[in-house]
Design a protein around this motif. Sequence first.
Motif, PDB file in Angstrom:
ATOM      1  N   PRO A 105       0.796  -1.218   0.000  1.00 24.29           N
ATOM      2  CA  PRO A 105       0.000   0.000   0.000  1.00 24.29           C
ATOM      3  C   PRO A 105       0.837   1.281   0.000  1.00 24.29           C
ATOM      4  CG  PRO A 105       0.036  -0.904   2.203  1.00 24.29           C
ATOM      5  CD  PRO A 105       0.731  -1.902   1.304  1.00 24.29           C
ATOM      6  N   SER A 106       2.111   1.179   0.313  1.00 26.43           N
ATOM      7  CA  SER A 106       2.962   2.379   0.288  1.00 26.43           C
ATOM      8  C   SER A 106       3.159   2.878  -1.132  1.00 26.43           C
ATOM      9  CB  SER A 106       4.325   2.090   0.911  1.00 26.43           C
ATOM     10  OG  SER A 106       4.187   1.816   2.277  1.00 26.43           O
ATOM     11  N   HIS A 107       3.290   1.944  -2.050  1.00 25.32           N
ATOM     12  CA  HIS A 107       3.577   2.290  -3.441  1.00 25.32           C
ATOM     13  C   HIS A 107       2.469   1.865  -4.400  1.00 25.32           C
ATOM     14  CE1 HIS A 107       7.499   3.418  -1.999  1.00 25.32           C
ATOM     15  NE2 HIS A 107       7.648   2.222  -1.468  1.00 25.32           N
ATOM     16  N   GLY A 108       1.389   1.282  -3.867  1.00 26.33           N
ATOM     17  CA  GLY A 108       0.282   0.851  -4.712  1.00 26.33           C
ATOM     18  C   GLY A 108       0.699  -0.216  -5.701  1.00 26.33           C
ATOM     19  N   THR A 109       1.482  -1.187  -5.232  1.00 26.42           N
ATOM     20  CA  THR A 109       2.006  -2.202  -6.134  1.00 26.42           C
ATOM     21  C   THR A 109       1.705  -3.617  -5.654  1.00 26.42           C
ATOM     22  OG1 THR A 109       4.156  -2.185  -5.025  1.00 26.42           O
ATOM     23  CG2 THR A 109       3.900  -0.762  -6.938  1.00 26.42           C
ATOM     24  N   PHE A 110       1.722  -4.511  -6.600  1.00 26.50           N
ATOM     25  CA  PHE A 110       1.667  -5.946  -6.368  1.00 26.50           C
ATOM     26  C   PHE A 110       2.632  -6.545  -7.371  1.00 26.50           C
ATOM     27  CE2 PHE A 110      -1.947  -4.473  -8.864  1.00 26.50           C
ATOM     28  CZ  PHE A 110      -1.754  -5.132 -10.071  1.00 26.50           C
ATOM     29  N   VAL A 111       2.917  -7.830  -7.237  1.00 21.98           N
ATOM     30  CA  VAL A 111       3.915  -8.444  -8.103  1.00 21.98           C
ATOM     31  C   VAL A 111       3.265  -9.583  -8.881  1.00 21.98           C
ATOM     32  CG1 VAL A 111       6.177  -9.550  -8.201  1.00 21.98           C
ATOM     33  CG2 VAL A 111       5.705  -7.847  -6.436  1.00 21.98           C
ATOM     34  N   MET A 112       3.585  -9.632 -10.189  1.00 20.72           N
ATOM     35  CA  MET A 112       3.067 -10.693 -11.052  1.00 20.72           C
ATOM     36  C   MET A 112       4.228 -11.339 -11.803  1.00 20.72           C
ATOM     37  SD  MET A 112      -0.492  -9.117 -12.605  1.00 20.72           S
ATOM     38  CE  MET A 112       0.312  -8.005 -13.716  1.00 20.72           C
ATOM     39  N   ASP A 113       4.015 -12.585 -12.202  1.00 27.19           N
ATOM     40  CA  ASP A 113       5.016 -13.272 -13.008  1.00 27.19           C
ATOM     41  C   ASP A 113       4.812 -12.940 -14.489  1.00 27.19           C
ATOM     42  OD1 ASP A 113       2.897 -14.874 -13.921  1.00 27.19           O
ATOM     43  OD2 ASP A 113       3.528 -16.630 -12.770  1.00 27.19           O
ATOM     44  N   ASP A 114       5.566 -13.600 -15.362  1.00 23.69           N
ATOM     45  CA  ASP A 114       5.491 -13.339 -16.796  1.00 23.69           C
ATOM     46  C   ASP A 114       4.131 -13.694 -17.401  1.00 23.69           C
ATOM     47  OD1 ASP A 114       8.087 -12.423 -16.773  1.00 23.69           O
ATOM     48  OD2 ASP A 114       8.941 -14.358 -17.370  1.00 23.69           O
ATOM     49  N   ASN A 115       3.363 -14.511 -16.688  1.00 18.12           N
ATOM     50  CA  ASN A 115       2.033 -14.913 -17.161  1.00 18.12           C
ATOM     51  C   ASN A 115       0.913 -14.129 -16.486  1.00 18.12           C
ATOM     52  OD1 ASN A 115       3.017 -16.991 -18.917  1.00 18.12           O
ATOM     53  ND2 ASN A 115       3.423 -18.209 -17.104  1.00 18.12           N
ATOM     54  N   ASN A 116       1.271 -13.015 -15.838  1.00 20.66           N
ATOM     55  CA  ASN A 116       0.321 -12.142 -15.132  1.00 20.66           C
ATOM     56  C   ASN A 116      -0.373 -12.801 -13.949  1.00 20.66           C
ATOM     57  OD1 ASN A 116       0.864  -9.904 -16.745  1.00 20.66           O
ATOM     58  ND2 ASN A 116      -0.571 -10.619 -18.299  1.00 20.66           N
ATOM     59  N   ASN A 117       0.288 -13.775 -13.330  1.00 18.11           N
ATOM     60  CA  ASN A 117      -0.222 -14.392 -12.113  1.00 18.11           C
ATOM     61  C   ASN A 117       0.275 -13.590 -10.916  1.00 18.11           C
ATOM     62  OD1 ASN A 117      -1.446 -16.752 -13.360  1.00 18.11           O
ATOM     63  ND2 ASN A 117       0.655 -17.392 -13.780  1.00 18.11           N
ATOM     64  N   LEU A 118      -0.631 -13.234 -10.015  1.00 17.17           N
ATOM     65  CA  LEU A 118      -0.231 -12.538  -8.794  1.00 17.17           C
ATOM     66  C   LEU A 118       0.635 -13.461  -7.947  1.00 17.17           C
ATOM     67  CD1 LEU A 118      -3.654 -10.889  -8.002  1.00 17.17           C
ATOM     68  CD2 LEU A 118      -1.552  -9.669  -8.587  1.00 17.17           C
ATOM     69  N   LEU A 119       1.658 -12.890  -7.307  1.00 21.12           N
ATOM     70  CA  LEU A 119       2.618 -13.695  -6.551  1.00 21.12           C
ATOM     71  C   LEU A 119       2.527 -13.454  -5.046  1.00 21.12           C
ATOM     72  CD1 LEU A 119       5.786 -13.299  -8.807  1.00 21.12           C
ATOM     73  CD2 LEU A 119       4.050 -15.104  -8.857  1.00 21.12           C
ATOM     74  N   SER A 120       2.963 -14.467  -4.318  1.00 22.95           N
ATOM     75  CA  SER A 120       3.064 -14.386  -2.861  1.00 22.95           C
ATOM     76  C   SER A 120       4.440 -13.839  -2.489  1.00 22.95           C
ATOM     77  CB  SER A 120       2.890 -15.777  -2.254  1.00 22.95           C
ATOM     78  OG  SER A 120       3.995 -16.599  -2.601  1.00 22.95           O
ATOM     79  N   ILE A 121       4.632 -13.558  -1.226  1.00 25.24           N
ATOM     80  CA  ILE A 121       5.942 -13.101  -0.745  1.00 25.24           C
ATOM     81  C   ILE A 121       7.001 -14.157  -1.051  1.00 25.24           C
ATOM     82  CG2 ILE A 121       7.298 -12.541   1.306  1.00 25.24           C
ATOM     83  CD1 ILE A 121       4.714 -11.308   2.482  1.00 25.24           C
ATOM     84  N   GLU A 122       6.678 -15.414  -0.762  1.00 26.18           N
ATOM     85  CA  GLU A 122       7.635 -16.494  -0.991  1.00 26.18           C
ATOM     86  C   GLU A 122       8.006 -16.587  -2.468  1.00 26.18           C
ATOM     87  OE1 GLU A 122       4.699 -16.843   0.597  1.00 26.18           O
ATOM     88  OE2 GLU A 122       5.389 -17.045   2.659  1.00 26.18           O
ATOM     89  N   GLU A 123       7.034 -16.449  -3.347  1.00 27.81           N
ATOM     90  CA  GLU A 123       7.315 -16.527  -4.779  1.00 27.81           C
ATOM     91  C   GLU A 123       8.170 -15.347  -5.241  1.00 27.81           C
ATOM     92  OE1 GLU A 123       3.367 -18.824  -6.452  1.00 27.81           O
ATOM     93  OE2 GLU A 123       3.155 -16.731  -5.809  1.00 27.81           O
ATOM     94  N   VAL A 124       7.929 -14.168  -4.699  1.00 27.06           N
ATOM     95  CA  VAL A 124       8.728 -12.992  -5.071  1.00 27.06           C
ATOM     96  C   VAL A 124      10.172 -13.179  -4.609  1.00 27.06           C
ATOM     97  CG1 VAL A 124       9.076 -10.528  -4.647  1.00 27.06           C
ATOM     98  CG2 VAL A 124       6.765 -11.406  -5.087  1.00 27.06           C
ATOM     99  N   ARG A 125      10.345 -13.672  -3.408  1.00 23.49           N
ATOM    100  CA  ARG A 125      11.703 -13.826  -2.878  1.00 23.49           C
ATOM    101  C   ARG A 125      12.487 -14.927  -3.585  1.00 23.49           C
ATOM    102  NH1 ARG A 125      13.066 -10.705   1.575  1.00 23.49           N
ATOM    103  NH2 ARG A 125      14.720 -12.134   2.146  1.00 23.49           N
ATOM    104  N   SER A 126      11.796 -15.830  -4.258  1.00 21.64           N
ATOM    105  CA  SER A 126      12.497 -16.911  -4.957  1.00 21.64           C
ATOM    106  C   SER A 126      12.912 -16.520  -6.376  1.00 21.64           C
ATOM    107  CB  SER A 126      11.617 -18.167  -5.016  1.00 21.64           C
ATOM    108  OG  SER A 126      10.526 -17.984  -5.894  1.00 21.64           O
ATOM    109  N   ILE A 127      12.494 -15.352  -6.813  1.00 22.95           N
ATOM    110  CA  ILE A 127      12.833 -14.882  -8.171  1.00 22.95           C
ATOM    111  C   ILE A 127      14.286 -14.462  -8.223  1.00 22.95           C
ATOM    112  CG2 ILE A 127      12.409 -13.101  -9.911  1.00 22.95           C
ATOM    113  CD1 ILE A 127       9.507 -13.084  -9.031  1.00 22.95           C
TER     114      ILE A 127
END
Length: 112
Positions: free
Chosen positions: A90-112
Amino acid sequence: MFFVANNIKYDGSNWALCEFDAIDFYNYHKATGKGINCRHKAMTLNEMYLAMGFKSRYVTCMPKDDKDTDCHVINSVYAETLKKWLWMDPSHGTFVMDDNNNLLSIEEVRSI
């Protein structure tokens, strides 16, 4: 998430001098014009998600580099349809998605 990102100014160095709840963080910003830090924004969004019936928590993200002493606080909200927790910032109004536009979890983001 976008309501918090767009309606409460972000200031990573400001510790809001108010009660620690969503209504008081919002009123603090409106009364002073000052932004609030990432922890306060995440606490605000967490209360909003919980009030709407979503499983939610705010999470302090520490860097992988143990020499880096900074941190950032975001939200993790459970999506029943996806059967996983999602990264929401909410600080930056962002979320993270993979190359297929799937929303990611914290664990998935940290494994990238």
